[in-house]
Design a protein around this motif. Structure first.
Motif, mmCIF file in Angstrom:
data_model
loop_
_atom_site.group_PDB
_atom_site.id
_atom_site.type_symbol
_atom_site.label_atom_id
_atom_site.label_comp_id
_atom_site.label_asym_id
_atom_site.label_seq_id
_atom_site.Cartn_x
_atom_site.Cartn_y
_atom_site.Cartn_z
ATOM 1 N N PRO A 235 0.486 -0.555 -0.280
ATOM 2 C CA PRO A 235 -0.113 0.285 0.501
ATOM 3 C C PRO A 235 0.640 1.009 -0.134
ATOM 4 N N PRO A 236 0.835 2.813 -0.490
ATOM 5 C CA PRO A 236 1.658 3.060 -1.205
ATOM 6 C C PRO A 236 1.445 4.475 -0.146
ATOM 7 N N GLY A 237 0.409 4.726 0.616
ATOM 8 C CA GLY A 237 -0.416 5.561 1.227
ATOM 9 C C GLY A 237 0.664 6.379 1.895
ATOM 10 N N ASP A 238 1.033 5.255 2.541
ATOM 11 C CA ASP A 238 1.703 5.873 3.952
ATOM 12 C C ASP A 238 3.271 5.895 3.819
ATOM 13 N N LEU A 239 3.128 6.412 2.442
ATOM 14 C CA LEU A 239 5.106 5.728 1.597
ATOM 15 C C LEU A 239 5.197 7.507 1.538
ATOM 16 N N ARG A 240 4.140 7.304 0.436
ATOM 17 C CA ARG A 240 3.845 9.062 -0.109
ATOM 18 C C ARG A 240 3.761 9.775 0.917
ATOM 19 N N MET A 241 2.708 9.990 1.884
ATOM 20 C CA MET A 241 3.099 10.603 3.522
ATOM 21 C C MET A 241 4.227 11.034 3.612
ATOM 22 N N ALA A 242 5.346 10.553 3.682
ATOM 23 C CA ALA A 242 6.178 10.198 4.175
ATOM 24 C C ALA A 242 7.189 11.339 3.161
ATOM 25 N N LEU A 243 7.154 10.670 2.293
ATOM 26 C CA LEU A 243 8.028 11.406 0.520
ATOM 27 C C LEU A 243 7.632 12.911 1.177
ATOM 28 N N ALA A 244 6.143 13.162 0.757
ATOM 29 C CA ALA A 244 5.637 14.403 0.710
ATOM 30 C C ALA A 244 6.500 15.009 1.980
ATOM 31 N N ALA A 245 6.411 14.416 3.298
ATOM 32 C CA ALA A 245 6.804 15.065 4.566
ATOM 33 C C ALA A 245 8.148 15.718 4.100
ATOM 34 N N LEU A 246 9.057 15.092 3.512
ATOM 35 C CA LEU A 246 10.581 14.915 3.412
ATOM 36 C C LEU A 246 11.113 16.161 2.244
ATOM 37 N N CYS A 247 9.770 17.148 1.509
ATOM 38 C CA CYS A 247 10.073 17.588 -0.001
ATOM 39 C C CYS A 247 10.927 18.682 0.976
ATOM 40 N N ASP A 248 11.727 19.178 -0.104
ATOM 41 C CA ASP A 248 12.422 20.341 0.021
ATOM 42 C C ASP A 248 11.663 21.061 0.562
ATOM 43 N N ASP A 249 11.945 23.007 0.833
ATOM 44 C CA ASP A 249 11.053 23.816 1.146
ATOM 45 C C ASP A 249 11.092 24.616 -0.196
ATOM 46 N N THR A 250 11.889 24.362 -1.085
ATOM 47 C CA THR A 250 11.967 24.741 -2.197
ATOM 48 C C THR A 250 10.454 25.129 -3.374
ATOM 49 N N ASP A 251 9.975 26.139 -3.986
ATOM 50 C CA ASP A 251 8.710 25.883 -5.012
ATOM 51 C C ASP A 251 9.387 24.569 -5.961
ATOM 52 N N TRP A 252 9.798 24.295 -7.040
ATOM 53 C CA TRP A 252 9.983 22.716 -7.372
ATOM 54 C C TRP A 252 9.323 21.815 -6.045
ATOM 55 N N GLY A 253 10.010 21.264 -4.648
ATOM 56 C CA GLY A 253 9.269 20.851 -3.998
ATOM 57 C C GLY A 253 8.382 20.330 -3.664
#
Length: 165
Positions: A67-85
């Motif tokens: 199930p990818p949902g919790d993995l997706r949320m973890a990845l989203a939490a680790l995004c950088d704070d640039t416009d791209w991220g």
């Protein structure tokens, strides 16, 4: 002595911080990762793979994947704070709204499963998505097979087993 933060409260250049491993899933792990990002760049999330509801549950059942949902949320939490991220973070969390089969699927879930299918490797697929998002840290599944949550409930001397979320 090297300081952790500069005068404005940001990590100093070249500083990586302590190695931290966070275990869990869902909103709790996501909030923890967002906070930990401010004190280290050496962060690993070990994420549960027991979700069987919503978009994750549907993909798990239909495609036989983690199930990818919790993995997706973890990845989203680790995004950088640039416009791209931040833009990719929002795209990953976007849920479709329709009368058809895509209703309530998160784009990020579909992207993660696509990378798994293309690359044939769960960890490599997560690494590719992390690079797209400019994540700082690593996201790993807790195990290679989807887990099932099960609990035994006892009431009035009678035992019953409950499965799933």
């Amino acid at each position: 002595m090297r300081t952790l933060l500069d005068a404005d409260g940001w990590m100093t250049r070249g500083w990586t911080g302590p190695n931290i491993v966070a275990l869990g899933g869902g909103h709790g792990l996501s909030a923890t990762l967002r906070a930990l990002r401010h004190i280290t760049r050496q962060l690993t999330a070990v994420v549960t793979v027991a979700d069987d509801g919503g978009s994750s549950g549907r993909l798990r059942k239909e495609l036989g994947v983690l199930p990818p949902g919790d993995l997706r949320m973890a990845l989203a939490a680790l995004c950088d704070d640039t416009d791209w991220g931040l833009t990719w973070r929002d795209a990953m969390q976007h849920r479709f709204s329709s009368e058809g089969p895509l209703d309530n699927h998160a784009l990020g879930n579909l992207l993660i499963v696509t990378m798994w299918d293309l690359l044939g490797d769960v960890v490599e697929g997560l690494d590719w998505v992390a690079r797209l998002l400019n994540c700082e840290g690593k996201v790993l599944p807790m195990c290679a097979e989807p887990m099932e949550i099960e609990a035994d409930l006892v009431r009035g001397g009678k035992k019953r087993t409950v499965h799933g979320q």
